[in-house]
Design a protein around this motif. Sequence first.
Motif, PDB file in Angstrom:
ATOM      1  N   LEU A  60       3.539 -29.310  -3.583  1.00 24.90           N
ATOM      2  CA  LEU A  60       4.158 -30.599  -3.925  1.00 24.90           C
ATOM      3  C   LEU A  60       3.118 -31.582  -4.461  1.00 24.90           C
ATOM      4  O   LEU A  60       3.335 -32.242  -5.483  1.00 24.90           O
ATOM      5  CB  LEU A  60       4.868 -31.169  -2.690  1.00 24.90           C
ATOM      6  N   SER A  61       1.961 -31.656  -3.793  1.00 29.12           N
ATOM      7  CA  SER A  61       0.949 -32.618  -4.250  1.00 29.12           C
ATOM      8  C   SER A  61       0.426 -32.226  -5.634  1.00 29.12           C
ATOM      9  O   SER A  61       0.183 -33.082  -6.483  1.00 29.12           O
ATOM     10  CB  SER A  61      -0.187 -32.756  -3.241  1.00 29.12           C
ATOM     11  N   THR A  62       0.284 -30.925  -5.882  1.00 29.62           N
ATOM     12  CA  THR A  62      -0.179 -30.487  -7.202  1.00 29.62           C
ATOM     13  C   THR A  62       0.876 -30.819  -8.260  1.00 29.62           C
ATOM     14  O   THR A  62       0.547 -31.297  -9.359  1.00 29.62           O
ATOM     15  CB  THR A  62      -0.459 -28.965  -7.199  1.00 29.62           C
ATOM     16  N   PHE A  63       2.133 -30.577  -7.924  1.00 29.32           N
ATOM     17  CA  PHE A  63       3.226 -30.896  -8.863  1.00 29.32           C
ATOM     18  C   PHE A  63       3.186 -32.385  -9.225  1.00 29.32           C
ATOM     19  O   PHE A  63       3.206 -32.749 -10.409  1.00 29.32           O
ATOM     20  CB  PHE A  63       4.567 -30.526  -8.219  1.00 29.32           C
ATOM     21  N   LEU A  64       3.084 -33.240  -8.213  1.00 34.83           N
ATOM     22  CA  LEU A  64       3.127 -34.689  -8.466  1.00 34.83           C
ATOM     23  C   LEU A  64       1.897 -35.141  -9.262  1.00 34.83           C
ATOM     24  O   LEU A  64       2.011 -35.924 -10.198  1.00 34.83           O
ATOM     25  CB  LEU A  64       3.238 -35.451  -7.140  1.00 34.83           C
ATOM     26  N   SER A  65       0.724 -34.590  -8.922  1.00 36.35           N
ATOM     27  CA  SER A  65      -0.468 -35.032  -9.653  1.00 36.35           C
ATOM     28  C   SER A  65      -0.465 -34.467 -11.076  1.00 36.35           C
ATOM     29  O   SER A  65      -0.938 -35.116 -12.005  1.00 36.35           O
ATOM     30  CB  SER A  65      -1.750 -34.695  -8.901  1.00 36.35           C
ATOM     31  N   GLU A  66       0.092 -33.288 -11.263  1.00 37.00           N
ATOM     32  CA  GLU A  66       0.173 -32.738 -12.617  1.00 37.00           C
ATOM     33  C   GLU A  66       1.162 -33.509 -13.474  1.00 37.00           C
ATOM     34  O   GLU A  66       0.947 -33.703 -14.675  1.00 37.00           O
ATOM     35  CB  GLU A  66       0.564 -31.247 -12.580  1.00 37.00           C
ATOM     36  N   CYS A  67       2.272 -33.952 -12.876  1.00 35.26           N
ATOM     37  CA  CYS A  67       3.227 -34.788 -13.627  1.00 35.26           C
ATOM     38  C   CYS A  67       2.480 -36.015 -14.139  1.00 35.26           C
ATOM     39  O   CYS A  67       2.575 -36.391 -15.307  1.00 35.26           O
ATOM     40  CB  CYS A  67       4.394 -35.221 -12.736  1.00 35.26           C
ATOM     41  N   LYS A  68       1.719 -36.630 -13.237  1.00 36.05           N
ATOM     42  CA  LYS A  68       0.963 -37.838 -13.597  1.00 36.05           C
ATOM     43  C   LYS A  68      -0.037 -37.504 -14.711  1.00 36.05           C
ATOM     44  O   LYS A  68      -0.146 -38.209 -15.708  1.00 36.05           O
ATOM     45  CB  LYS A  68       0.241 -38.337 -12.344  1.00 36.05           C
ATOM     46  N   ASN A  69      -0.737 -36.412 -14.526  1.00 38.09           N
ATOM     47  CA  ASN A  69      -1.754 -36.000 -15.506  1.00 38.09           C
ATOM     48  C   ASN A  69      -1.150 -35.775 -16.898  1.00 38.09           C
ATOM     49  O   ASN A  69      -1.768 -36.067 -17.910  1.00 38.09           O
ATOM     50  CB  ASN A  69      -2.416 -34.710 -14.999  1.00 38.09           C
ATOM     51  N   MET A  70       0.100 -35.276 -16.934  1.00 36.64           N
ATOM     52  CA  MET A  70       0.740 -34.988 -18.227  1.00 36.64           C
ATOM     53  C   MET A  70       1.533 -36.182 -18.753  1.00 36.64           C
ATOM     54  O   MET A  70       2.170 -36.084 -19.799  1.00 36.64           O
ATOM     55  CB  MET A  70       1.674 -33.781 -18.082  1.00 36.64           C
ATOM     56  N   GLY A  71       1.546 -37.265 -17.982  1.00 39.77           N
ATOM     57  CA  GLY A  71       2.305 -38.431 -18.405  1.00 39.77           C
ATOM     58  C   GLY A  71       3.804 -38.225 -18.287  1.00 39.77           C
ATOM     59  O   GLY A  71       4.595 -38.835 -19.014  1.00 39.77           O
ATOM     60  N   VAL A  72       4.208 -37.347 -17.362  1.00 37.04           N
ATOM     61  CA  VAL A  72       5.633 -37.073 -17.158  1.00 37.04           C
ATOM     62  C   VAL A  72       6.076 -37.797 -15.889  1.00 37.04           C
ATOM     63  O   VAL A  72       5.412 -37.651 -14.844  1.00 37.04           O
ATOM     64  CB  VAL A  72       5.852 -35.549 -16.988  1.00 37.04           C
ATOM     65  N   ALA A  73       7.164 -38.531 -15.971  1.00 41.59           N
ATOM     66  CA  ALA A  73       7.640 -39.214 -14.761  1.00 41.59           C
ATOM     67  C   ALA A  73       8.212 -38.170 -13.809  1.00 41.59           C
ATOM     68  O   ALA A  73       9.093 -37.399 -14.197  1.00 41.59           O
ATOM     69  CB  ALA A  73       8.734 -40.218 -15.126  1.00 41.59           C
ATOM     70  N   PRO A  74       7.706 -38.094 -12.580  1.00 41.77           N
ATOM     71  CA  PRO A  74       8.261 -37.099 -11.652  1.00 41.77           C
ATOM     72  C   PRO A  74       9.694 -37.465 -11.287  1.00 41.77           C
ATOM     73  O   PRO A  74      10.066 -38.632 -11.354  1.00 41.77           O
ATOM     74  CB  PRO A  74       7.343 -37.189 -10.428  1.00 41.77           C
ATOM     75  N   PRO A  75      10.494 -36.487 -10.922  1.00 39.87           N
ATOM     76  CA  PRO A  75      11.850 -36.811 -10.513  1.00 39.87           C
ATOM     77  C   PRO A  75      11.827 -37.718  -9.284  1.00 39.87           C
ATOM     78  O   PRO A  75      10.839 -37.715  -8.534  1.00 39.87           O
ATOM     79  CB  PRO A  75      12.462 -35.446 -10.171  1.00 39.87           C
ATOM     80  N   GLU A  76      12.889 -38.483  -9.066  1.00 37.99           N
ATOM     81  CA  GLU A  76      12.854 -39.413  -7.925  1.00 37.99           C
ATOM     82  C   GLU A  76      12.938 -38.692  -6.585  1.00 37.99           C
ATOM     83  O   GLU A  76      12.639 -39.256  -5.547  1.00 37.99           O
ATOM     84  CB  GLU A  76      13.945 -40.473  -8.048  1.00 37.99           C
ATOM     85  N   GLY A  77      13.281 -37.432  -6.661  1.00 39.67           N
ATOM     86  CA  GLY A  77      13.256 -36.648  -5.427  1.00 39.67           C
ATOM     87  C   GLY A  77      13.320 -35.169  -5.738  1.00 39.67           C
ATOM     88  O   GLY A  77      13.908 -34.760  -6.743  1.00 39.67           O
ATOM     89  N   VAL A  78      12.695 -34.363  -4.902  1.00 37.52           N
ATOM     90  CA  VAL A  78      12.847 -32.911  -5.009  1.00 37.52           C
ATOM     91  C   VAL A  78      12.794 -32.329  -3.595  1.00 37.52           C
ATOM     92  O   VAL A  78      12.203 -32.930  -2.686  1.00 37.52           O
ATOM     93  CB  VAL A  78      11.733 -32.210  -5.841  1.00 37.52           C
ATOM     94  N   HIS A  79      13.430 -31.169  -3.464  1.00 39.15           N
ATOM     95  CA  HIS A  79      13.305 -30.418  -2.221  1.00 39.15           C
ATOM     96  C   HIS A  79      12.621 -29.108  -2.571  1.00 39.15           C
ATOM     97  O   HIS A  79      13.104 -28.365  -3.435  1.00 39.15           O
ATOM     98  CB  HIS A  79      14.705 -30.169  -1.625  1.00 39.15           C
ATOM     99  N   LEU A  80      11.488 -28.871  -1.928  1.00 45.22           N
ATOM    100  CA  LEU A  80      10.701 -27.672  -2.219  1.00 45.22           C
ATOM    101  C   LEU A  80      10.899 -26.683  -1.075  1.00 45.22           C
ATOM    102  O   LEU A  80      10.810 -27.048   0.097  1.00 45.22           O
ATOM    103  CB  LEU A  80       9.227 -28.081  -2.316  1.00 45.22           C
ATOM    104  N   VAL A  81      11.184 -25.428  -1.434  1.00 47.13           N
ATOM    105  CA  VAL A  81      11.322 -24.385  -0.417  1.00 47.13           C
ATOM    106  C   VAL A  81      10.267 -23.312  -0.704  1.00 47.13           C
ATOM    107  O   VAL A  81      10.198 -22.797  -1.823  1.00 47.13           O
ATOM    108  CB  VAL A  81      12.734 -23.754  -0.448  1.00 47.13           C
ATOM    109  N   CYS A  82       9.443 -23.021   0.305  1.00 53.41           N
ATOM    110  CA  CYS A  82       8.353 -22.045   0.131  1.00 53.41           C
ATOM    111  C   CYS A  82       8.617 -20.842   1.037  1.00 53.41           C
ATOM    112  O   CYS A  82       8.755 -21.012   2.255  1.00 53.41           O
ATOM    113  CB  CYS A  82       7.005 -22.643   0.538  1.00 53.41           C
ATOM    114  N   HIS A  83       8.709 -19.679   0.436  1.00 53.91           N
ATOM    115  CA  HIS A  83       8.848 -18.432   1.207  1.00 53.91           C
ATOM    116  C   HIS A  83       7.545 -17.662   1.029  1.00 53.91           C
ATOM    117  O   HIS A  83       7.272 -17.165  -0.071  1.00 53.91           O
ATOM    118  CB  HIS A  83       9.985 -17.562   0.661  1.00 53.91           C
ATOM    119  N   SER A  84       6.753 -17.560   2.086  1.00 53.70           N
ATOM    120  CA  SER A  84       5.428 -16.934   1.929  1.00 53.70           C
ATOM    121  C   SER A  84       5.359 -15.582   2.625  1.00 53.70           C
ATOM    122  O   SER A  84       5.728 -15.468   3.800  1.00 53.70           O
ATOM    123  CB  SER A  84       4.349 -17.830   2.536  1.00 53.70           C
TER     124      SER A  84
END
Length: 308
Positions: A60-84
């Motif tokens: 999630l933190s990488t997604f949000l910082s990459e959005c910022k880095n690319m100048g893309v507004a992140p969605p106002e909310g997301v639900h992330l599901v991780c199956h490891s």
Amino acid sequence: MIRVRIPATTANLGPGYDCMGLALDLWNTFEMHPRGPGYSVRTFGEGAEILPTNEANLTLSTFLSECKNMGVAPPEGVHLVCHSTVPCASGLGSSSTATLAGVLFAFALKNRLADCDPADLDRSAVLERAISIEGHGDNVAPALMGGFVIVMPDESGVLTQRVPIAPLKVVVCVPEFDFPTSKARAALPDSYSKEDAIYNIGRAMIVAEALRSGDDAMLARAMRDRIHEPYRLDLIPGARSVQSAALDASAICVALSGAGPGIIAFAREGFDRIGRAMKDAFTVASLRSRYWILDATSEGADITRLPV
Ligand code: HSE
């Protein structure tokens, strides 16, 4: 909803420190569901009880910082599901899968906002970004590309060469032992002798050729290292005996998987016997461990757009 599936990786392969990695048929899956407002995470499987479920979550933190880095507004909310299914902190590239997932989600969002297929990504740009965040190209590149990959960073970015290899099976034994990559890297010297450099250069090239041709005798001779294993193995209780136990149980050759603490054995037969021998050797060193019998995979990360 976007789903990405990313394989485990084993880096270094003995003498190829920071330069070679291999994708293994063990996968982490990440789903990003549009939802909001706010960000939430659910984790299942390996590490589910310890992985952060807030914005400190690596994907999630990488997604949000990459959005910022690319100048893309992140969605106002997301639900992330991780199956490891890739064990955490094991030397099997689990944090690379998490970082790569975050970068892939950000690129997919950028594509969607530009009315392009979210799955049709500029993979070399994804690779550059993921390596610059994660730092270990020898995990990230095979995780993205699949197969056996040689990685060469230079002033223009990162050059990667995927080398097709003969079918390969490995046994990876992972002890319950805290050995962070930062500690494993700090254990290495700042410089090496000319003899040690020469020792590794030739062996790394031979390992690549042995994997390509499936020449086990060549692989066994070449999978030795003077750059990182001599400094790391003694910090992992039992690691040297685990390597000897695997060889005694008919493994072709052994190495530290990435920065460890997992130990990887290459084999053609007796996989369970090798795994049990490795586990027993860790037990003698008072460490609990688990082992996985895994195929190398030529498949890399895939990204799918699914109906919400
Ligand atoms: N090549 C890196 C290391 C891999 O050995 O430190 C880290 O996963």
